[in-house]
Enzyme design. Structure first.
Site, mmCIF file in Angstrom:
data_model
loop_
_atom_site.group_PDB
_atom_site.id
_atom_site.type_symbol
_atom_site.label_atom_id
_atom_site.label_comp_id
_atom_site.label_asym_id
_atom_site.label_seq_id
_atom_site.Cartn_x
_atom_site.Cartn_y
_atom_site.Cartn_z
ATOM 1 N N ASP A 56 37.008 20.042 -1.850
ATOM 2 C CA ASP A 56 35.731 20.384 -1.583
ATOM 3 C C ASP A 56 35.133 19.185 -2.787
ATOM 4 O O ASP A 56 35.538 18.674 -3.591
ATOM 5 C CB ASP A 56 35.320 21.632 -1.810
ATOM 6 C CG ASP A 56 35.688 22.361 -3.143
ATOM 7 O OD1 ASP A 56 36.185 21.495 -4.156
ATOM 8 O OD2 ASP A 56 35.540 23.753 -3.447
ATOM 9 N N ASP A 92 30.991 21.707 2.500
ATOM 10 C CA ASP A 92 31.806 20.745 1.691
ATOM 11 C C ASP A 92 33.139 20.972 1.597
ATOM 12 O O ASP A 92 33.763 20.088 0.839
ATOM 13 C CB ASP A 92 30.869 20.522 0.335
ATOM 14 C CG ASP A 92 31.437 21.720 -0.536
ATOM 15 O OD1 ASP A 92 31.629 23.133 0.090
ATOM 16 O OD2 ASP A 92 31.394 21.705 -1.802
#
Length: 880
Positions: A745, A788
């Site tokens: 991420d 993300d």
């Protein structure tokens, strides 16, 4: 011709209506596929939802606009323009309420768009989540003014000025050559059309009518099955029947001229031909006046009148010769009577015997000399019948008796020994003035009576059978006379006597003219069967009989007559005609369908095939009848269908799709096999329907691919990863190679969104995804899960060090250089968790989920270690 024109028009409008129904079905399938893709995508917000809608540009070919509406009726995404998002509420629309109420897609009534005023119809499709709850609905607009509304159907014409139009059952115009009439009632512009009114009440078919501007036309109507629309067409009568009226006028003029010419010529010829006949008539009158025949002095003409004159003269000469021969024959006749096989008895006016031949002596036992000059009743008339005999003699002598009386009777006679026996008497009574002579030929019919009784018993037996047979049974002899007719025939001729009358006398010259050739063939020794309308019934010309004539042959081969058997097949014939009409309609409909329609018998041979086979395979349907499916389509097409066909013959309804390349072009086909089960449940054949669904399949494949792609980064999404991970694990098991799964991420991504905005945050995710792809091999999988969160799936890394090297490379690519967006530069880093799996056991259930959990644990450790780095764990190690 008029009927054929009307049937053709109705067949065309029916085919157009079927095609229109297919358009709605196809659009419904597209909306369902779009709704399934939307549910799988699960957009995080309205921006992602709008992006998802904008990506489906292929739907523009079928709809003018696509919108997404939430359960409150608020517009949340729009294909054409985003300006209406959040400003338009559709909860008051009837199509919105119907969709929410029923949970099914609907087609709206025609309406005007609130924004642009265009006439439209709306198709809806509900979107359900995995729990089955409706979360939103899709609305698709179809502009009634646009040419792609009807597509190629808009070019269909009926004659030069005829046209097609569409209304609904409420009378609202949906499509018309005059666009100003759309969304108006059919009667809004004044006047009314009774034929159109009939169609609104449910009439389907063809009819003649006059529209509101006075145009007399041939109308055809067919209602759609998908909605309450009515397809209509008008074919101006002046165009449709122009050729018929021209032919009719020419024929009437020609007949009038011909009749006038024939009348004049016939009158002149008749007067000329009858002149010799008038002269002959005058000569005959003159000969009658003189008492002797005088030959004509004029020479006979060579025509029919001359033949008549010569024939008349020959007859007069023959008459004189006949008088001479008659005198000679009287003596000869007396000699013949003496040796005749029948008894001959002659009586005078008082009933005394004047002649009694040798055969009379043998029959009655009395010698000639014993009975001459004596009353005949004393010798041959039984006592009980003598009074009746006396009355008969008086009637012969009555004043009303003509010059010659003939009678044939059967009576009981008296023998010399006193016994009685039956005789047949043929009596001829002659009277000239007061002179009376009765001559009788007498025959002993005892043996004939016995034979007749045996025959009568046999006939009663035969009649008992024939009268109870559900058919018309009769016997006709060589003279074409009825000698037998059963009760069924007699009931059809009440009050008439058939036996002894000829077929022509009973049936009349018209019907005899039809059946005469069949009678002659039967009398020639041929058994014949034919269909005869109204064959044995008076006044029942609407009945149809199957008639069989069976010759009656003697032992020497001579035909004595024939038996007639007539069976009423009216109902069977009507059923056959109804079947033929149904087959004609079925052929008309199926030949206009864009699909293969056929029927295969139990040997897989074609018994029916529509015209689409010529377009698909280049084979005429007529040439296919009797051939097997394998012979017509070939082994390549037949083999994948053989198992499905076997299931259909076993009584199962089968549906399946096939894909193959035809002349270099891919083709997808949806086939349906329906067994034809008889009343006993045994399959008698199979109905086969094949639809070309290539375009639909292509759209489905495109939508399916789009449903597996993240619309922002264009990376595979969670759905694609869930499909790819089990396949990668299966390949690793087969090859025995390691597998590594990475969780990644963006460090502090929420801070980036809060500081620079979501638009910059989206750009960061796009660049982040690009750098991830650059950091791995093309055979590796990079996917975005949500927000993300990203996943990298490495197939066949050499070892843990190789997996760690890839993770380090990704960290470096993300961190350097800075992310640059116009004048803005942002430092972005990533944390990576790597789960490494070195070896596989065949029985490792839930391995994919285990890899995800271990990678997530490693990512948690990488973040705890300060981010901008990676942590690798081995799935075989125990969790700490």
């Amino acid at each position: 011709m008029k009927t054929a024109i009307a049937e053709e028009q109705f067949a065309r409008i029916t085919a157009i209506a079927n095609a229109m129904d297919q358009k709605f079905i196809s659009r419904r399938v597209l909306l369902k596929s779009f709704a399934d893709g939307l549910e799988a995508y699960k957009p995080a917000n309205d921006v992602a939802l709008q992006a998802f809608v904008s990506q489906h540009s292929a739907l523009k070919a079928f709809f003018d606009n696509i919108s997404i509406v939430d359960m409150r009726g608020e517009l949340t995404a729009n294909f054409n323009s985003t300006s209406a998002i959040g400003r338009l509420n559709l909860s008051d629309r009837e199509y919105f309420r119907d969709t929410v109420r029923t949970g099914k897609g609907v087609i709206s009534q025609p309406l005007r768009n609130r924004a642009n005023g265009l006439p439209q119809v709306i198709m809806t499709e509900p979107v359900f989540d995995q729990a089955g709850r409706m979360v939103s609905l899709i609305t698709a607009q179809i502009n009634l003014n646009e040419p792609n509304f009807l597509g190629e159907l808009a070019d269909v014409k009926f004659g030069k000025t005829g046209y097609m139009f569409i209304t609904n059952t409420e009378g609202i115009v949906i499509s018309s050559p005059r666009k100003s009439r759309i969304l108006k009632h059919t009667d809004d512009e004044g006047g009314s059309n009774p034929v159109t009114a009939r169609s609104l009440a449910g009439f389907e078919g063809t009819a003649e009518g006059v529209n509101r501007v006075g145009v007399h036309g041939l109308y055809a109507f067919k209602q759609l099955s998908q909605t309450n629309w009515i397809m209509g067409a008008i074919y101006p009568r002046d165009e449709a029947f122009a050729q018929i009226e021209t032919i009719e006028q020419i024929v009437w003029v020609g007949l009038a001229l011909l009749a006038t010419l024939v009348g004049i010529v016939s009158l002149l010829l008749t007067q000329r031909q009858l002149l010799p006949l008038a002269l002959l008539h005058q000569h005959m009158l003159a000969s009658v006046g003189k008492g002797t025949y005088q030959p004509m002095l004029e020479r006979a003409s060579p025509d029919e009148i001359g033949d008549l004159q010569r024939t008349f003269e020959q007859l007069m000469v023959q008459y004189g010769e006949a008088e001479r021969r008659l005198a000679e024959n009287r003596d000869h006749l007396r000699s013949i009577l003496a040796h005749a096989g029948d008894a001959f008895v002659s009586l005078d006016a008082e009933g005394r015997v004047t002649e009694w031949n040798h055969q009379a002596e043998l029959i009655f036992g009395w010698k000639r000399e014993e009975v001459l000059s004596k009353l005949v009743d004393q010798f041959i008339i039984p006592p009980a019948m003598r009074e009746r005999h006396a009355q008969g003699m008086q009637s012969f002598q009555g004043t009303g008796l003509g010059p010659l009386v003939d009678a044939r009777v059967e009576i009981e006679a008296l023998h010399r020994t006193g016994r009685t026996f039956p005789i047949e008497i043929s009596v001829g009574a002659l009277r000239a003035g007061d002179h009376f002579v009765a001559n009788a030929f007498i025959r002993d019919i005892s043996e004939r009576r016995e034979a007749a009784e045996r025959i009568a018993a046999g006939e009663r037996f035969v009649r008992g059978i024939a009268d109870n047979v559900p058919a018309l049974v009769s016997y006709i002899d060589r003279d074409e006379k009825y000698t037998f007719a059963n009760a069924h025939i007699m009931r059809r001729h009440p009050g008439e006597t058939l036996v002894g009358r000829t077929v022509e006398a009973v049936r009349g010259p018209n019907i005899y003219g039809l059946i005469g050739p069949w009678i002659r063939r039967a009398l020639a020794g041929e058994s014949v069967t034919f269909i005869n309308p109204g064959s044995e019934a008076v006044g029942t010309a609407d009945l149809v009989y199957e008639v069989s004539y069976i010759p009656d042959r003697a032992t020497d081969g001579t035909v004595n007559g024939f038996y007639s058997l007539s069976i009423d097949i009216t109902e069977r014939k009507r059923a056959e005609e109804a079947l033929l009409a149904s087959e004609k309609r079925f052929r008309s409909v199926t030949d206009n369908m864009p699909a293969l329609v056929s029927y295969l018998d139990t040997d897989e041979r074609f018994a029916f095939a529509n015209a689409a086979f010529k377009d698909w395979f280049g084979t005429n349907p007529e040439e296919m009848i009797g051939k097997t499916l394998r012979e017509v389509v070939g082994d390549v097409v037949y083999e994948p269908r053989a198992p499905m066909l076997a299931r259909a013959y076993a009584g199962e309804r089968v549906e399946f799709d096939t894909h193959r390349v035809v002349d270099g072009v891919p083709r997808d086909v949806h086939s349906i096999y329906v067994p034809d089960l008889g009343g006993d449940g045994v399959c008698q054949g199979v109905f086969a329907l094949s639809l070309n669904i290539t375009s639909l399949k292509n759209i489905e494949r495109e939508l399916a691919a789009q449903a597996r792609v993240d619309t922002l980064t264009l990376l595979p999404n969670r759905l694609a990863l869930n499909e790819a991970l089990p396949k990668s694990i299966a390949r690793a098991k087969r090859t025995g190679s390691p597998l590594a799964l990475m969780f990644l991420d963006v460090d502090h991504f929420k801070s980036i969104n809060d500081t620079f905005g979501h638009a910059v945050g989206d750009q960061v995710l796009v660049e982040f995804a690009r750098r991830l792809r650059d950091g791995v091999r093309v055979t590796d999988t990079v996917a975005r899960l949500a927000g993300d969160e990203f996943v990298v799936l490495l197939e066949s890394p050499l070892d843990e060090a190789a997996a760690a090297q890839v993770a380090q490379k990704i960290v470096a690519l993300v961190g350097d250089p800075l992310f640059s967006f116009k004048s803005l530069e942002i430092r972005v880093t990533t944390s990576v968790g790597v789960a490494f799996h070195a070896s596989f056991d065949r029985d490792e259930p839930g391995l994919g989920e285990h890899l995800m959990q271990r990678a997530d644990l490693a990512l948690y450790r990488a973040k705890a270690a300060g981010r901008n780095g990676f942590v690798l764990v081995n799935t075989k190690e125990q969790e700490s």
